[in-house]
Scaffold this motif. Structure first.
Motif, PDB file in Angstrom:
ATOM      1  N   UNK A 221     116.958  -0.616 -58.166  1.00  0.00           N
ATOM      2  CA  UNK A 221     118.351  -0.590 -57.734  1.00  0.00           C
ATOM      3  C   UNK A 221     118.627   0.657 -56.912  1.00  0.00           C
ATOM      4  N   UNK A 222     118.035   1.798 -57.303  1.00  0.00           N
ATOM      5  CA  UNK A 222     118.213   3.035 -56.543  1.00  0.00           C
ATOM      6  C   UNK A 222     117.626   2.902 -55.141  1.00  0.00           C
ATOM      7  N   UNK A 223     116.463   2.272 -55.037  1.00  0.00           N
ATOM      8  CA  UNK A 223     115.834   2.074 -53.726  1.00  0.00           C
ATOM      9  C   UNK A 223     116.677   1.136 -52.862  1.00  0.00           C
ATOM     10  N   UNK A 224     117.216   0.078 -53.468  1.00  0.00           N
ATOM     11  CA  UNK A 224     118.061  -0.864 -52.725  1.00  0.00           C
ATOM     12  C   UNK A 224     119.314  -0.178 -52.193  1.00  0.00           C
ATOM     13  N   UNK A 225     119.962   0.615 -53.038  1.00  0.00           N
ATOM     14  CA  UNK A 225     121.158   1.352 -52.608  1.00  0.00           C
ATOM     15  C   UNK A 225     120.811   2.284 -51.459  1.00  0.00           C
ATOM     16  N   UNK A 226     119.691   2.978 -51.601  1.00  0.00           N
ATOM     17  CA  UNK A 226     119.246   3.909 -50.571  1.00  0.00           C
ATOM     18  C   UNK A 226     119.026   3.192 -49.237  1.00  0.00           C
ATOM     19  N   UNK A 227     118.285   2.089 -49.284  1.00  0.00           N
ATOM     20  CA  UNK A 227     117.984   1.361 -48.058  1.00  0.00           C
ATOM     21  C   UNK A 227     119.204   0.704 -47.439  1.00  0.00           C
ATOM     22  N   UNK A 228     120.038   0.070 -48.253  1.00  0.00           N
ATOM     23  CA  UNK A 228     121.222  -0.621 -47.731  1.00  0.00           C
ATOM     24  C   UNK A 228     122.209   0.358 -47.112  1.00  0.00           C
ATOM     25  N   UNK A 229     122.396   1.500 -47.745  1.00  0.00           N
ATOM     26  CA  UNK A 229     123.318   2.505 -47.210  1.00  0.00           C
ATOM     27  C   UNK A 229     122.791   3.082 -45.909  1.00  0.00           C
ATOM     28  N   UNK A 230     121.493   3.399 -45.879  1.00  0.00           N
ATOM     29  CA  UNK A 230     120.886   3.983 -44.686  1.00  0.00           C
ATOM     30  C   UNK A 230     120.930   3.014 -43.508  1.00  0.00           C
ATOM     31  N   UNK A 231     120.726   1.729 -43.781  1.00  0.00           N
ATOM     32  CA  UNK A 231     120.713   0.729 -42.715  1.00  0.00           C
ATOM     33  C   UNK A 231     122.067   0.616 -42.015  1.00  0.00           C
ATOM     34  N   UNK A 232     123.148   0.908 -42.746  1.00  0.00           N
ATOM     35  CA  UNK A 232     124.493   0.759 -42.193  1.00  0.00           C
ATOM     36  C   UNK A 232     124.981   2.013 -41.470  1.00  0.00           C
ATOM     37  N   UNK A 233     124.180   3.084 -41.485  1.00  0.00           N
ATOM     38  CA  UNK A 233     124.602   4.357 -40.896  1.00  0.00           C
ATOM     39  C   UNK A 233     123.952   4.591 -39.539  1.00  0.00           C
TER      40      UNK A 233
END
Length: 391
Positions: A221-233
């Motif tokens: 879940x931490x990796x998913x949050x990291x990737x999803x947030x980074x992709x939107x920035x």
């Protein structure tokens, strides 16, 4: 090992020093809790106040407890058999209702959360009781004891769901207190007395693997949050460094838990003459802060990625330092339970994180994240080198 036991119907045959594999049905069931963990971290991110943190803590304790109690029951029952699989699938439905209710559990969907939780806890235990053959008296008595405790707590869950505001919180705190005290009280009930330690023997390797998989869920879940947030920035140098720091921090957490601890725990509990006592302490209680620390770190990852520059505010400090701190406290206590000594590397890591908190407000969120990641790397490398030297 798992076998068709004519004397135990749907029960596993527990053999010392054997490791039953985790079944596909159990892994499928766990998918619901990937969603639950995500809901918990998002709830904390959007309600990061003192009372919000208390609310999220109550919800997380409930999520962990319903999952770990199910892990105990599937350690005894055979998930390869259709009735047990159907139980897990029914629990998945309850888990989805539970998870979708988390964001507004203290608002409009409190009763839904309470009904789903109580139904999962009571229903699963009732199934276990009725699946137990009459001649297995000790097991049936254990099931009755647990059913009594969970039925009492279910009343408080439902009352909380019907109540509002502070009353709901206090009802649910009372419900959790009943449930969390019950294993330590050995599920004492009038007439049946205390449960014996011998009656709680578990297939140690299976229990260790189940809890390790929940740690993987939290890290995932931490990796998913990291990737999803980074992709939107927008990909700036600061955001890229924050992204790398978050990922390396998750890898370091994996290393601290899995490189030596998870395997040692599985081996120790498999050989233990009191596997139930060790499972209660090391896996039921002490894995809770491990998972909580990872979830809090995931909240930090999103905060830092979105706002890497400037001074760190209280939310960023609490999550960025608090997540690894709670994680290391959990792992040092877990490894103390299975090894019998405190890991010096973990103790130093805890002290460094506490020292970092003194001047954290003067550090940018990005460099605060980098600092905590470096501390986790130090702990992981130190433990690997020191234990490797001992071997």
């Amino acid at each position: 090992m798992v076998a068709d036991n004519p004397h135990g119907a749907m029960f596993r045959v527990i053999t010392p020093n054997r490791h039953s594999r985790v079944t596909y049905a159990e892994l499928f069931f766990d998918l619901v809790f990937v969603f639950a963990v995500t809901q918990v971290s998002h709830a904390l991110l959007h309600h990061f106040t003192l009372i919000g943190a208390v609310h999220v803590a109550v919800l997380f304790l409930a999520v962990w407890w319903v999952w770990v109690f199910t892990a105990w029951v599937t350690n005894w029952l055979n998930p390869e058999l259709t009735p047990v699989r159907l139980l897990l699938f029914a629990m998945m439905l309850g888990g989805l209702v539970l998870s979708t209710s988390i964001p507004t559990a203290f608002e409009g969907r409190g009763l839904w959360f309470a009904i789903a939780y109580a139904a999962m806890q009571v229903g699963r235990t009732a199934f276990w009781l009725f699946a137990t053959p009459p001649h297995r008296t000790a097991v049936r008595h254990n099931a009755i004891r647990i059913l009594v405790w969970l039925s009492v707590s279910a009343v408080f869950w439902i009352l909380g769901g019907l109540a509002h505001h502070e009353a709901r919180l206090w009802f649910w705190i009372a419900a959790l207190a009943i449930e969390y005290i019950s294993p330590a009280a050995r599920f004492w009930v009038p007439g049946l007395g205390f449960s014996s330690v011998e009656a709680w023997a578990v297939e140690g390797g299976h229990m260790a693997e189940r809890c390790a998989l929940f740690v993987i869920i939290a890290l995932g879940e931490a990796v998913i949050v990291n990737g999803a947030t980074f992709a939107a920035l927008e990909w700036t140098a600061a955001n890229i460094l924050a992204f790398v720091s978050a990922l390396v921090g998750a890898i370091a957490m994996w290393w601290v838990y899995f490189h030596k601890g998870a395997e040692a725990g599985a081996e120790w509990i498999s050989k233990s003459a009191e596997s139930g006592r060790l499972a209660r302490l090391a896996y039921t209680y002490l894995h809770l802060p491990i998972v909580a620390g990872i979830i809090l770190t995931a909240v930090s990852d999103e905060l830092v990625l979105k706002h890497p520059a400037g001074h760190s505010d209280m939310r960023t400090i609490v999550s960025t330092i608090g997540g690894p701190l709670i994680f290391l406290i959990g792992t040092i206590l877990f490894k103390l339970a299975i090894r019998g000594f405190l890991q010096l590397s973990h103790g130093i890591g805890i002290l460094l994180l506490l020292a970092l908190s003194w001047f954290a407000s003067d550090v940018s969120p990005l460099w605060l994240s980098v600092a905590t990641t470096m501390i986790l790397i130090l702990v992981a490398v130190w433990e690997s080198v020191s234990l490797g030297t001992e071997q």
